[in-house]
Design a protein around this motif. Structure first.
Motif, PDB file in Angstrom:
ATOM      1  N   PHE A   4      -5.111   6.696  -1.032  1.00 28.12           N
ATOM      2  CA  PHE A   4      -6.506   6.578  -0.602  1.00 28.12           C
ATOM      3  C   PHE A   4      -7.137   7.948  -0.390  1.00 28.12           C
ATOM      4  O   PHE A   4      -6.511   8.847   0.173  1.00 28.12           O
ATOM      5  CB  PHE A   4      -6.591   5.810   0.725  1.00 28.12           C
ATOM      6  N   ARG A  46       0.836  -1.211   0.000  1.00 32.46           N
ATOM      7  CA  ARG A  46       0.000   0.000   0.000  1.00 32.46           C
ATOM      8  C   ARG A  46       0.867   1.256   0.000  1.00 32.46           C
ATOM      9  O   ARG A  46       0.587   2.215  -0.710  1.00 32.46           O
ATOM     10  CB  ARG A  46      -0.903   0.042   1.243  1.00 32.46           C
ATOM     11  N   PHE A 106     -10.844   9.396   1.181  1.00 34.52           N
ATOM     12  CA  PHE A 106     -12.076   8.979   1.854  1.00 34.52           C
ATOM     13  C   PHE A 106     -13.109  10.091   1.840  1.00 34.52           C
ATOM     14  O   PHE A 106     -12.787  11.266   1.634  1.00 34.52           O
ATOM     15  CB  PHE A 106     -11.780   8.610   3.313  1.00 34.52           C
ATOM     16  N   ARG A 128      -2.058  14.139  -0.348  1.00 29.10           N
ATOM     17  CA  ARG A 128      -1.445  13.087   0.459  1.00 29.10           C
ATOM     18  C   ARG A 128      -1.475  11.746  -0.299  1.00 29.10           C
ATOM     19  O   ARG A 128      -0.529  10.964  -0.244  1.00 29.10           O
ATOM     20  CB  ARG A 128      -2.193  12.947   1.791  1.00 29.10           C
TER      21      ARG A 128
END
Ligand code: ATP
Ligand code: MG
Lengths: 228, 388
Positions: free
Chosen positions: A90, A84, A92, A157
């Motif tokens: 990711f 990962r 969210f 990020r």
């Protein structure tokens, strides 16, 4: 186009006490390198579950999932964490930034896992913030930013360590129309100009329009449906 | 180290709570610093080169039992004994029974056995020649504004004079200065009177001696000399026990109070409370950060590094509070010693206390962080992200 993600006969069963809930049933799916895929479907249909499996946050009960030739279903927790760190970003619904850290420090987080020097980390974080148009907010804490800005920091990020794949779970679910469009435009740019493969779960058909195509999930199975 | 800013940020996420917890840690370690200084000062009592050369002989039964004065000549005969003297506890108080004074009735050669006590030759001569004369420590003299030439009344809390009154009168003939300022707290507070005057004045004492002090020629012979002294009175009605000054002081103090035990139990209770308190803080801190910890893991932080970060956070909390607390103790102790006018002579926070304190901080930090850290490590990302 090359296939980046290869999903075969994938199933996921959750056990709630004695009760077993099969959330995903024998899913087969190929996602091409450079694709921008929207996943839609009713609440509880298993969208988040599928996305978590693709992002290596969870492991399947059956079947296989390969990303760029690596079999996620065969990796242990430690290997998945390392995978990962270098391959996925990711995003969210609720941004999930660290409230105590500045935007800059938030963006830098994934780089702490690399061998980069402090100066390099700072530089890369600045570049990522520039890319999402927030270089002037680097020292602001999440609480001092609007929802849309926070989500753009979260995107910075997600891309700062230059992953091939971005997985986004309802990235605009908590945003007003205007901010949502900024975020979606940004994702489209990342897809078209930076070659990121994006899998995005959304409830919003307008959001899905930003994707190259849309798949529908219903009660744990992919249903064929003409493009909207 | 590159995670330090993360750990620091986590620690001060809830400022008020962290500061409250810090204050309790500071208080606990401040107390620890002070009590450990008290314990150390008790441990160090009688530990000096001069002290090592001195033996104390008391009754085997109890330190209140007295011994016949006739033993002096016999002890002096023991090979290896250089000098012998004796003393009685006088139990003096000045003006108010609460103003207790360390007062001993001694043979004039008493101070010859204590080279660390300095008295000018003239004053020493005056003491030898004055039946009611008294030598007083300089701090004691300061405390009561006494000077040489004063005639002072002194109450004995134990011994009446022949008229049945417990009021005695003394002439102050000299001031005692202790050469070793570090170990001198006691000598500076001492009040010496003549044993002869004491013995002749109170009907309660007839040729009895509280204890003997012997100076040995060779420290390495101290044990043999001690056994030889005790052998003199073996199987008599006044069996003796002879110990080095250090051992005697220690056992004498043990009879008053087992400082080690008292300090240990107080600190045990304090640290127990501290563990519960800071444990609760850490548990809450981790519980409310569930989703943040899940994000760290999502990004690729390993379970082990999450565990380490939470442990580091709690050790940092303890170190921060503990070092401030011990630092405060190091600042306060000299002030307390000075304020007590020499009554208390605490040695300050020594290297031993710092080391023990650091060990305690790290140990409590690890203990307190263990459960929350395990919880953070085991955190399931998917459940945590979904708020389950
Ligand atoms: N860890 C789990 N334990 C038990 N059941 C779970 C777990 N995760 C998901 N489920 C169940 O699986 C089903 C699918 O959940 P999932 O979160 O994938 O749905 P979703 O399509 O993302 O829904 P939504 O649109 O509401 O986010 C739901 O019925 C859910 O209750
Ligand atoms: Mg969902």
């Amino acid at each position: 186009m090359n296939t980046l993600i290869e999903i075969r006969d994938l199933s996921k069963v959750y056990e709630r006490g004695r009760q077993k809930v099969e959330v995903l049933h024998h899913i087969n799916l190929d996602i091409a390198q450079g694709d921008f895929l929207a996943l839609m479907g009713p609440s509880g249909s298993g969208k988040t579950t599928l996305l978590n499996l693709i992002g290596g946050l969870d492991t399947p009960t059956g079947g296989s999932i390969g990303v760029a030739g690596q079999r996620l279903d065969q990796m242990g927790a430690g290997a998945l964490a390392r995978w990962r760190a270098s391959h996925v970003g990711f995003v969210f619904q609720f941004y999930n930034l660290m409230p105590m850290l500045s935007a800059q420090r938030n963006v830098e987080l994934p780089l702490l896992l690399t061998k980069l020097s402090a100066a390099q980390r700072k530089k890369n974080a600045t570049i990522a913030l520039q890319l999402v148009g927030l270089a002037d907010r680097a020292s602001h804490k999440p609480g001092e930013l609007s929802g849309g800005q926070q989500q753009r920091v979260a995107i910075a990020r997600a891309i700062v360590s230059d992953p091939t794949l971005l997985v986004c779970d309802e990235p605009t679910g908590d945003l007003d129309r205007q901010s949502a469009e900024e975020v979606l435009g940004l994702l489209r740019t990342l897809n078209r100009e930076h070659g990121k493969t994006i899998v995005m779960v959304t409830h919003d058909p307008k959001a899905a329009e930003y994707a190259n195509h849309t798949l529908h999930l219903d009660k744990g199975t992919l249903v064929e449906q003409a493009a909207a | 180290m590159k995670y330090l800013h993360l750990i620091w940020a986590a620690l001060f996420r809830r400022k008020a709570r962290t500061i409250l917890t810090l204050v309790s840690i500071v208080a606990a370690f401040l107390l620890f610093g002070m009590l450990d200084a008290v314990r150390t000062s008790f441990d160090q009592a009688g530990q000096s080169a001069n002290g090592a050369q001195r033996l104390q002989t008391g009754s085997r039964l109890s330190f209140i039992q007295t011994l016949p004065q006739s033993l002096e000549a016999q002890i002096a005969q023991v090979p290896g004994v250089k000098m012998v003297t004796y003393a009685n506890w006088f139990g003096g108080a000045y003006q108010d029974p609460h103003n207790q004074v360390f007062s001993f009735a001694v043979e004039p050669n008493y101070i010859d056995l204590y080279p660390e006590i300095e008295v000018s030759p003239a004053e020493r001569k005056a003491f030898d020649e004055t039946r009611t004369g008294a030598l007083v420590g300089e701090k004691l003299a300061q405390r009561f504004h006494w000077k040489v030439g004063d005639k002072i009344p002194m109450q004995s809390t134990i011994f009446p004079n022949r008229e049945g009154s417990k009021n005695w009168t003394f002439d102050i003939v000299g001031i005692m200065h202790s050469k070793d300022k570090k170990a001198g707290g006691f000598y500076d507070q001492m009040f010496l009177l003549h044993w002869k005057y004491f013995d002749e004045t109170t009907p309660y004492n007839r040729g009895q001696v509280g204890w003997y002090v012997t100076r040995v020629a060779d420290v390495n012979q101290a044990d043999r000399v001690a056994r030889a002294i005790d052998a003199i009175s073996a199987n008599s009605d006044h069996e003796t026990r002879t110990q080095t000054e250090q051992a005697a002081t220690a056992s004498w103090m043990k009879q008053l109070a087992d400082i080690g035990l008292i300090v240990g139990s107080i600190m045990g209770a304090v640290f127990f409370t501290l563990v519960l308190l800071s444990g609760n803080t850490m548990m809450q801190a981790v519980r409310e950060r569930t989703s943040e910890l899940a994000v760290l893991k999502t990004i690729g932080f390993s379970s082990a590094s999450v565990l380490a970060m939470v442990l580091a956070e709690s050790v940092l909390l303890l170190l921060l509070g503990g070092l401030i607390g011990l630092g405060l103790a190091a600042l306060i102790i000299p002030a307390v010693s000075a304020g007590s006018g020499g009554m208390l002579n605490l040695p300050g926070v020594g290297a031993g206390s710092w080391l023990l304190g650091l060990l305690l901080m790290v140990a409590i930090g690890l203990l307190v962080g263990a459960l929350p850290a395990l919880r953070a490590m085991r955190l399931n990302i998917v459940d945590a992200l979904a708020g389950r």
